[in-house]
Write a protein that holds these residues in place. Structure first.
Motif, short mmCIF file in Angstrom:
data_model
loop_
_atom_site.label_atom_id
_atom_site.label_comp_id
_atom_site.label_asym_id
_atom_site.label_seq_id
_atom_site.Cartn_x
_atom_site.Cartn_y
_atom_site.Cartn_z
N LEU A 119 -12.08 -10.02 -7.75
CA LEU A 119 -13.36 -10.69 -7.94
C LEU A 119 -14.03 -10.98 -6.60
CD1 LEU A 119 -12.17 -13.36 -10.54
CD2 LEU A 119 -12.71 -10.94 -10.93
N ILE A 120 -15.29 -10.59 -6.50
CA ILE A 120 -16.12 -11.05 -5.38
C ILE A 120 -16.76 -12.37 -5.81
CG2 ILE A 120 -18.09 -10.56 -3.89
CD1 ILE A 120 -17.59 -7.62 -4.24
N ILE A 121 -16.60 -13.39 -4.98
CA ILE A 121 -17.14 -14.71 -5.33
C ILE A 121 -17.87 -15.30 -4.12
CG2 ILE A 121 -15.28 -15.14 -6.98
CD1 ILE A 121 -14.08 -17.10 -4.87
N ASN A 122 -18.60 -16.36 -4.36
CA ASN A 122 -19.17 -17.16 -3.29
C ASN A 122 -18.03 -17.94 -2.61
OD1 ASN A 122 -20.40 -19.54 -1.95
ND2 ASN A 122 -22.29 -18.80 -2.88
N LYS A 123 -18.00 -17.95 -1.30
CA LYS A 123 -16.93 -18.62 -0.57
C LYS A 123 -16.81 -20.10 -0.95
CE LYS A 123 -17.11 -15.59 3.49
NZ LYS A 123 -17.42 -15.50 4.94
N ASN A 124 -17.92 -20.71 -1.28
CA ASN A 124 -17.90 -22.13 -1.64
C ASN A 124 -17.20 -22.39 -2.97
OD1 ASN A 124 -19.42 -22.65 0.68
ND2 ASN A 124 -21.37 -22.44 -0.42
N GLN A 125 -17.00 -21.32 -3.75
CA GLN A 125 -16.39 -21.46 -5.08
C GLN A 125 -14.88 -21.21 -5.08
OE1 GLN A 125 -18.04 -22.54 -7.88
NE2 GLN A 125 -19.68 -22.93 -6.40
N MET A 171 -27.24 -8.66 -7.97
CA MET A 171 -25.93 -9.25 -8.26
C MET A 171 -25.41 -10.07 -7.08
SD MET A 171 -23.90 -6.21 -10.23
CE MET A 171 -24.73 -5.15 -11.42
N THR A 172 -25.46 -9.50 -5.90
CA THR A 172 -24.95 -10.22 -4.74
C THR A 172 -25.80 -11.46 -4.46
OG1 THR A 172 -26.21 -8.82 -3.19
CG2 THR A 172 -23.96 -8.14 -3.73
N ARG A 173 -27.09 -11.34 -4.71
CA ARG A 173 -27.97 -12.51 -4.54
C ARG A 173 -27.63 -13.59 -5.56
NH1 ARG A 173 -30.28 -15.72 -1.10
NH2 ARG A 173 -32.23 -16.66 -1.86
N ALA A 174 -27.31 -13.19 -6.79
CA ALA A 174 -26.95 -14.16 -7.82
C ALA A 174 -25.68 -14.92 -7.46
CB ALA A 174 -26.77 -13.45 -9.16
N LEU A 175 -24.73 -14.23 -6.81
CA LEU A 175 -23.51 -14.90 -6.36
C LEU A 175 -23.83 -15.92 -5.26
CD1 LEU A 175 -20.88 -12.00 -6.18
CD2 LEU A 175 -21.06 -13.80 -7.91
N GLU A 176 -24.71 -15.54 -4.36
CA GLU A 176 -25.06 -16.43 -3.27
C GLU A 176 -25.77 -17.69 -3.76
OE1 GLU A 176 -25.73 -14.72 1.01
OE2 GLU A 176 -27.16 -13.78 -0.36
N THR A 177 -26.61 -17.53 -4.75
CA THR A 177 -27.44 -18.65 -5.21
C THR A 177 -26.82 -19.45 -6.35
OG1 THR A 177 -28.64 -17.17 -6.72
CG2 THR A 177 -29.55 -17.47 -4.50
N ASP A 181 -21.10 -16.22 -11.28
CA ASP A 181 -19.87 -16.77 -10.71
C ASP A 181 -18.97 -15.74 -10.02
OD1 ASP A 181 -20.15 -19.59 -11.67
OD2 ASP A 181 -20.18 -18.58 -13.62
N TYR A 182 -18.89 -14.54 -10.58
CA TYR A 182 -17.98 -13.56 -9.97
C TYR A 182 -18.41 -12.15 -10.34
CZ TYR A 182 -15.68 -13.32 -14.58
OH TYR A 182 -15.41 -13.15 -15.92
N PHE A 183 -17.95 -11.21 -9.51
CA PHE A 183 -18.32 -9.80 -9.63
C PHE A 183 -17.04 -8.98 -9.56
CE2 PHE A 183 -21.19 -6.35 -7.47
CZ PHE A 183 -21.06 -5.54 -8.59
N ILE A 204 -13.47 -12.02 -1.20
CA ILE A 204 -12.59 -11.58 -2.27
C ILE A 204 -11.77 -12.78 -2.73
CG2 ILE A 204 -10.70 -10.05 -2.93
CD1 ILE A 204 -11.58 -8.19 -0.64
N GLU A 205 -11.89 -13.14 -3.99
CA GLU A 205 -11.10 -14.24 -4.54
C GLU A 205 -9.61 -13.89 -4.39
OE1 GLU A 205 -9.00 -16.99 -6.62
OE2 GLU A 205 -8.96 -14.88 -7.25
N PRO A 206 -8.77 -14.77 -3.81
CA PRO A 206 -7.41 -14.39 -3.40
C PRO A 206 -6.30 -14.57 -4.43
CG PRO A 206 -7.94 -16.54 -2.52
CD PRO A 206 -9.17 -16.07 -3.26
#
Length: 270
Positions: A119-125, A171-177, A181-183, A204-206
């Motif tokens: 999953l690609i996620i926002n780092k803050n999440q 999609m990447t913009r939606a993750l940033e804003t 939640d995840y891609f 990358i969600e770990p």
């Protein structure tokens, strides 16, 4: 010995041979007519080249790779292969028995790797995802996919919440804003993908991996069964002598280790 060529004008010269896998059994050259990638920035598949080269070498053959002038997406590849026209081999993941005129090899080319999604996620999440221990907790969160991608159908059938309306940049913009939640992305490509997105607040969600059955095989038209039998025999020899696994580890082993696949929470999907 016959000189080996690659691309360009040779395609026009050898077009009459496009339907022939190899002309005579005693010839040492196998002409493989392949589809050019659908986008110009997609590199040729070095793993596939190496695997085909090794498999036919086990049969005492050398491979001549000839690519189509025009790029082809998956739909076009299947259409052309089904007509036994401009290409004579492709590596695909298709539903069983969906194309009766196409026959395929028996060994999974990527050993199921393409069914593994990180999953690609926002780092803050990251703390939020670290608390997820079941797929039921993940399903209400908004995943991103295009409706035309195979993952979209898999996620929907398994009860996940998916936004399929955005293009890649959206999609990447939606993750940033925080609009999504995840891609989910393929294990084989996600590291390079996130590197390209390093200027954005994404990672990358770990801890989590989604996994579903997804196997790629070499396909050809049934008229080219002689080619397929030759390839199948070579692949089986590679499996038996360990070269298949060695090649897979050469291309993907380090990637699997770097992404810590063996220590992740795996959510199995149908």
């Amino acid at each position: 010995m016959m000189k080996l060529y690659n691309f360009g004008v040779l395609w026009l010269l050898l077009l009459p041979l496009a339907f022939t896998s190899f002309v005579h059994a005693n010839e040492a050259i196998v002409n493989l007519h392949l589809a050019s990638p659908s986008t110009t920035d997609t590199p040729r598949n070095h793993y596939i080249h190496a695997l085909l080269t090794l498999a036919f070498a086990e049969q005492g053959k050398q491979v001549n790779f000839i690519y189509s002038i025009r790029p082809m997406n998956k739909k076009r590849v299947v259409e052309e292969l089904s007509k036994a026209s401009s290409i004579n081999l492709a590596w695909l993941s298709l539903p069983a028995n969906s194309y009766p005129d196409l026959h395929h090899t028996s060994l999974s080319i990527y050993q199921g790797l393409h069914g593994k999604r990180l999953l690609i996620i926002n780092k803050n999440q990251q703390p939020r995802f670290a608390e997820i221990s079941t797929s039921a907790q993940l399903k209400p969160l908004i995943a991103l996919q295009k409706q035309s991608w195979s993952d979209y159908d898999v996620l929907i059938r398994n009860g996940f919440t998916v936004n399929g309306e955005l293009d890649y940049k959206g999609m990447t913009r939606a993750l940033e804003t925080g609009l999504a939640d995840y891609f989910p992305r393929s294990v084989s490509a996600i590291a390079a993908e996130v590197t390209k997105l390093q200027h954005q607040n994404l990672m990358i969600e770990p801890t989590i991996m989604l996994q579903y059955p997804s196997h790629y095989y070499f396909y050809t038209h049934k008229q080219n069964d002689a080619l397929l039998m030759e390839l199948e025999a070579g692949l089986l020899k590679l499996q038996q002598n360990g070269k298949f696994e060695q090649l897979y580890q050469q291309f993907f082993g380090e990637k699997e280790r770097d992404l810590a696949l063996s220590s992740r929470k795996v959510f199995h999907l149908n």
